[in-house]
Scaffold this active site. Sequence first.
Site, PDB file in Angstrom:
ATOM      1  N   THR A  29     -88.470  41.323 -27.320  1.00  0.00           N
ATOM      2  CA  THR A  29     -89.169  42.127 -26.743  1.00  0.00           C
ATOM      3  C   THR A  29     -88.506  43.193 -25.741  1.00  0.00           C
ATOM      4  OG1 THR A  29     -91.167  42.090 -25.248  1.00  0.00           O
ATOM      5  CG2 THR A  29     -89.832  40.331 -25.211  1.00  0.00           C
ATOM      6  N   GLU A  46     -89.887  43.215 -22.693  1.00  0.00           N
ATOM      7  CA  GLU A  46     -90.200  42.473 -21.510  1.00  0.00           C
ATOM      8  C   GLU A  46     -88.935  41.665 -20.961  1.00  0.00           C
ATOM      9  OE1 GLU A  46     -93.859  40.484 -21.063  1.00  0.00           O
ATOM     10  OE2 GLU A  46     -94.827  41.733 -22.319  1.00  0.00           O
ATOM     11  N   TYR A  75     -92.962  33.696 -20.313  1.00  0.00           N
ATOM     12  CA  TYR A  75     -92.604  34.112 -21.665  1.00  0.00           C
ATOM     13  C   TYR A  75     -91.348  35.264 -21.748  1.00  0.00           C
ATOM     14  CZ  TYR A  75     -93.298  37.507 -25.627  1.00  0.00           C
ATOM     15  OH  TYR A  75     -92.707  38.513 -26.734  1.00  0.00           O
ATOM     16  N   LYS A  79     -88.094  34.453 -23.846  1.00  0.00           N
ATOM     17  CA  LYS A  79     -87.528  35.236 -24.948  1.00  0.00           C
ATOM     18  C   LYS A  79     -86.017  35.890 -24.713  1.00  0.00           C
ATOM     19  CE  LYS A  79     -89.232  36.720 -28.047  1.00  0.00           C
ATOM     20  NZ  LYS A  79     -89.488  36.298 -29.503  1.00  0.00           N
TER      21      LYS A  79
HETATM   22  P1  NAD Z   1     -98.439  36.031 -32.791  1.00  0.00           P
HETATM   23  O1  NAD Z   1     -98.645  35.034 -31.625  1.00  0.00           O
HETATM   24  O2  NAD Z   1     -99.362  36.740 -33.338  1.00  0.00           O
HETATM   25  O3  NAD Z   1     -97.822  35.064 -34.018  1.00  0.00           O
HETATM   26  C1  NAD Z   1     -96.570  33.962 -33.692  1.00  0.00           C
HETATM   27  C2  NAD Z   1     -96.769  33.143 -35.001  1.00  0.00           C
HETATM   28  O4  NAD Z   1     -95.802  32.025 -34.844  1.00  0.00           O
HETATM   29  C3  NAD Z   1     -98.000  32.469 -35.300  1.00  0.00           C
HETATM   30  O5  NAD Z   1     -98.240  32.621 -36.827  1.00  0.00           O
HETATM   31  C4  NAD Z   1     -97.760  31.117 -34.990  1.00  0.00           C
HETATM   32  O6  NAD Z   1     -98.363  30.202 -35.829  1.00  0.00           O
HETATM   33  C5  NAD Z   1     -96.282  30.852 -35.211  1.00  0.00           C
HETATM   34  N1  NAD Z   1     -95.687  29.941 -34.632  1.00  0.00           N
HETATM   35  C6  NAD Z   1     -95.562  29.509 -33.204  1.00  0.00           C
HETATM   36  N2  NAD Z   1     -94.877  28.402 -32.920  1.00  0.00           N
HETATM   37  C7  NAD Z   1     -94.288  28.099 -34.049  1.00  0.00           C
HETATM   38  C8  NAD Z   1     -93.473  27.125 -34.184  1.00  0.00           C
HETATM   39  N3  NAD Z   1     -92.865  26.171 -33.447  1.00  0.00           N
HETATM   40  N4  NAD Z   1     -93.071  26.826 -35.809  1.00  0.00           N
HETATM   41  C9  NAD Z   1     -93.546  27.932 -36.626  1.00  0.00           C
HETATM   42  N5  NAD Z   1     -94.206  28.669 -36.309  1.00  0.00           N
HETATM   43  C10 NAD Z   1     -94.482  28.931 -34.990  1.00  0.00           C
HETATM   44  O7  NAD Z   1     -97.030  36.758 -32.213  1.00  0.00           O
HETATM   45  P2  NAD Z   1     -96.581  38.328 -32.690  1.00  0.00           P
HETATM   46  O8  NAD Z   1     -97.454  39.245 -31.638  1.00  0.00           O
HETATM   47  O9  NAD Z   1     -97.054  38.348 -34.133  1.00  0.00           O
HETATM   48  O10 NAD Z   1     -95.270  38.401 -32.217  1.00  0.00           O
HETATM   49  C11 NAD Z   1     -94.322  38.183 -33.205  1.00  0.00           C
HETATM   50  C12 NAD Z   1     -92.864  38.152 -32.642  1.00  0.00           C
HETATM   51  O11 NAD Z   1     -92.692  39.391 -32.028  1.00  0.00           O
HETATM   52  C13 NAD Z   1     -92.840  37.089 -31.299  1.00  0.00           C
HETATM   53  O12 NAD Z   1     -91.373  36.630 -31.318  1.00  0.00           O
HETATM   54  C14 NAD Z   1     -92.889  37.938 -30.187  1.00  0.00           C
HETATM   55  O13 NAD Z   1     -92.270  37.367 -29.069  1.00  0.00           O
HETATM   56  C15 NAD Z   1     -92.395  39.343 -30.580  1.00  0.00           C
HETATM   57  N6  NAD Z   1     -92.732  40.718 -29.950  1.00  0.00           N
HETATM   58  C16 NAD Z   1     -94.532  40.679 -30.042  1.00  0.00           C
HETATM   59  C17 NAD Z   1     -94.631  41.889 -29.508  1.00  0.00           C
HETATM   60  C18 NAD Z   1     -96.172  42.296 -29.473  1.00  0.00           C
HETATM   61  O14 NAD Z   1     -96.639  43.308 -28.754  1.00  0.00           O
HETATM   62  N7  NAD Z   1     -96.880  41.492 -30.274  1.00  0.00           N
HETATM   63  C19 NAD Z   1     -93.788  42.981 -28.930  1.00  0.00           C
HETATM   64  C20 NAD Z   1     -92.552  42.545 -28.958  1.00  0.00           C
HETATM   65  C21 NAD Z   1     -92.141  41.290 -29.437  1.00  0.00           C
HETATM   66  O1  DAU Z   2     -94.103  44.585 -24.261  1.00  0.00           O
HETATM   67  C1  DAU Z   2     -94.043  43.846 -25.446  1.00  0.00           C
HETATM   68  C2  DAU Z   2     -94.880  42.508 -25.168  1.00  0.00           C
HETATM   69  O2  DAU Z   2     -96.385  43.055 -25.189  1.00  0.00           O
HETATM   70  C3  DAU Z   2     -94.833  41.402 -26.046  1.00  0.00           C
HETATM   71  O3  DAU Z   2     -93.567  40.870 -26.038  1.00  0.00           O
HETATM   72  C4  DAU Z   2     -95.789  40.386 -25.836  1.00  0.00           C
HETATM   73  O4  DAU Z   2     -95.697  39.304 -27.054  1.00  0.00           O
HETATM   74  C5  DAU Z   2     -97.171  40.949 -26.013  1.00  0.00           C
HETATM   75  O5  DAU Z   2     -98.279  40.131 -25.807  1.00  0.00           O
HETATM   76  C6  DAU Z   2     -97.179  42.169 -25.043  1.00  0.00           C
HETATM   77  O6  DAU Z   2     -97.214  41.582 -23.457  1.00  0.00           O
HETATM   78  P1  DAU Z   2     -98.230  42.217 -22.558  1.00  0.00           P
HETATM   79  O7  DAU Z   2     -98.539  41.514 -21.541  1.00  0.00           O
HETATM   80  O8  DAU Z   2     -97.791  43.683 -22.369  1.00  0.00           O
HETATM   81  O9  DAU Z   2     -99.438  42.403 -23.664  1.00  0.00           O
HETATM   82  P2  DAU Z   2    -101.289  42.101 -23.264  1.00  0.00           P
HETATM   83  O10 DAU Z   2    -101.955  42.679 -24.513  1.00  0.00           O
HETATM   84  O11 DAU Z   2    -101.313  40.901 -22.994  1.00  0.00           O
HETATM   85  O12 DAU Z   2    -101.437  43.352 -22.114  1.00  0.00           O
HETATM   86  C7  DAU Z   2    -101.151  44.594 -21.840  1.00  0.00           C
HETATM   87  C8  DAU Z   2    -101.550  45.190 -20.667  1.00  0.00           C
HETATM   88  O13 DAU Z   2    -103.133  45.091 -20.558  1.00  0.00           O
HETATM   89  C9  DAU Z   2    -100.858  44.499 -19.533  1.00  0.00           C
HETATM   90  O14 DAU Z   2    -100.464  45.498 -18.706  1.00  0.00           O
HETATM   91  C10 DAU Z   2    -102.018  43.555 -19.263  1.00  0.00           C
HETATM   92  C11 DAU Z   2    -103.155  44.224 -19.329  1.00  0.00           C
HETATM   93  N1  DAU Z   2    -104.497  43.530 -19.767  1.00  0.00           N
HETATM   94  C12 DAU Z   2    -104.511  42.564 -20.758  1.00  0.00           C
HETATM   95  C13 DAU Z   2    -105.531  42.015 -21.409  1.00  0.00           C
HETATM   96  C14 DAU Z   2    -105.467  40.685 -22.325  1.00  0.00           C
HETATM   97  C15 DAU Z   2    -105.688  43.638 -19.015  1.00  0.00           C
HETATM   98  O15 DAU Z   2    -105.893  44.689 -18.328  1.00  0.00           O
HETATM   99  N2  DAU Z   2    -106.711  42.892 -19.297  1.00  0.00           N
HETATM  100  C16 DAU Z   2    -106.905  42.197 -20.454  1.00  0.00           C
HETATM  101  O16 DAU Z   2    -107.856  41.417 -20.738  1.00  0.00           O
END
Ligand code: NAD
Ligand code: DAU
Length: 359
Positions: A133, A135, A159, A163
């Site tokens: 990420t 982050e 978090y 990571k």
């Molecule tokens: P998510 O939370 O939607 O999904 C995570 C998945 O991992 C789930 O299916 C869960 O069941 C599985 N999981 C959790 N713990 C586990 C374990 N111990 N063993 C096996 N499976 C397990 O996550 P996402 O949003 O799809 O993110 C996927 C990856 O991308 C993560 O590594 C996250 O840090 C990274 N990432 C996400 C975002 C974002 O915006 N969503 C951005 C940057 C990086």
């Molecule tokens: O930047 C990448 C990351 O983006 C990933 O690594 C994380 O897995 C993913 O969850 C995400 O993190 P954020 O904290 O940026 O995402 P989130 O959707 O939780 O929040 C986005 C922004 O919106 C953040 O500034 C917090 C704000 N927010 C979030 C929620 C859930 C609100 O204002 N209200 C809300 O209810």
Amino acid sequence: MKNILVTGGAGFIGSNFIRYVLAERPGVQVVNLDALTYAGSRGSLSGLPEDRHALVHGDIRDRQLVERLLSERRIDTIVHFAAESHVDRSIAGPEAFIETNVVGTLRLLEAARAAWLGRGDALEGKRFHHISTDEVFGSLGPGDAAFHEGTPYSPNSPYAASKAGSDHLVGAYVHTYGLPATITNCSNNYGPRQFPEKLIPLMILNALTGKPLPVYGDGAQVRDWLYVIDSCEAILRVIERGRPGESYNVGGGNQPTNLEIVQQICAYLDQRFPESPYRPYSKLLRFVPDRPGHDRRYAVDFRKIERELGWRPRFSLDEGLRETIEWYLANPEWLSAIGRRDDYHGWIEQNYTKRGADK
Ligand code: NAD
Ligand code: DAU
């Protein structure tokens, strides 16, 4: 790349990636190792071809299981998505984040080391790809340059710290053991099948069902929004053409404030549902107390992946949001699959989908 082990493939990005890679690479087989936590759902895997995708319900920390999968399924590529991914949950309880994101990544690396580095030619054609990420780089001030691959790590939330720890472990396995690994550090993904605890799906589903839209603090925080299909394309490109040992930053080139993005969702729904009793949807907006230690701004400099691998995002925020909103309207049954039947599914199906919202 023939036999891929995807971890966390029942989650948001992982399930989109499996669909993407199966469509783009007809010769590929996927083994999907997922613990099916609250964030993972079989519903996200519906319709996948049984002869090319197999779900293994298990934990990435189970090293014996992973080693067995690597050898029995002749895995040549590991794509590691599995993680605890929600910042607010990490603030409420960091431990699970260390367990899955740090210990889990270590166990996977150890399994790959045993399976791939123990034998003479076993490294040929192998790749460990780690999804990370933006982050890990911390928070930007208003005038700071966007995160690039050389930006020092400065994680702020539990978090982000977990990571960062996993990224450093991957780097150590490259440096110490010669593991052919790559990392992508991507910005905020959004799109179909994202669990409604994250900003965009939460706002879409709350607005559709007339619930409050909670904006943290002043709503002026900035994220760099990346449509999930663009994200999957970048990941595949790095796996196939990225240089082992390198990391690549991936961003969407869209940096609205949180408030702007919520207003954009509301404006789309206003014109989509002119008869809705909730119109204007922005009247549902509520400012709520800020997230502790809330990072103010992220922005990603993706020039390295663009220069080396010719990738850049294709979806504008407008297009991506439209696709996302329409997907949630057309697939209310997915909300039951993730356990959200009572608060979202029934309501959306009755009031929107059955009235032709998915035309
Ligand atoms: P998510 O939370 O939607 O999904 C995570 C998945 O991992 C789930 O299916 C869960 O069941 C599985 N999981 C959790 N713990 C586990 C374990 N111990 N063993 C096996 N499976 C397990 O996550 P996402 O949003 O799809 O993110 C996927 C990856 O991308 C993560 O590594 C996250 O840090 C990274 N990432 C996400 C975002 C974002 O915006 N969503 C951005 C940057 C990086
Ligand atoms: O930047 C990448 C990351 O983006 C990933 O690594 C994380 O897995 C993913 O969850 C995400 O993190 P954020 O904290 O940026 O995402 P989130 O959707 O939780 O929040 C986005 C922004 O919106 C953040 O500034 C917090 C704000 N927010 C979030 C929620 C859930 C609100 O204002 N209200 C809300 O209810």
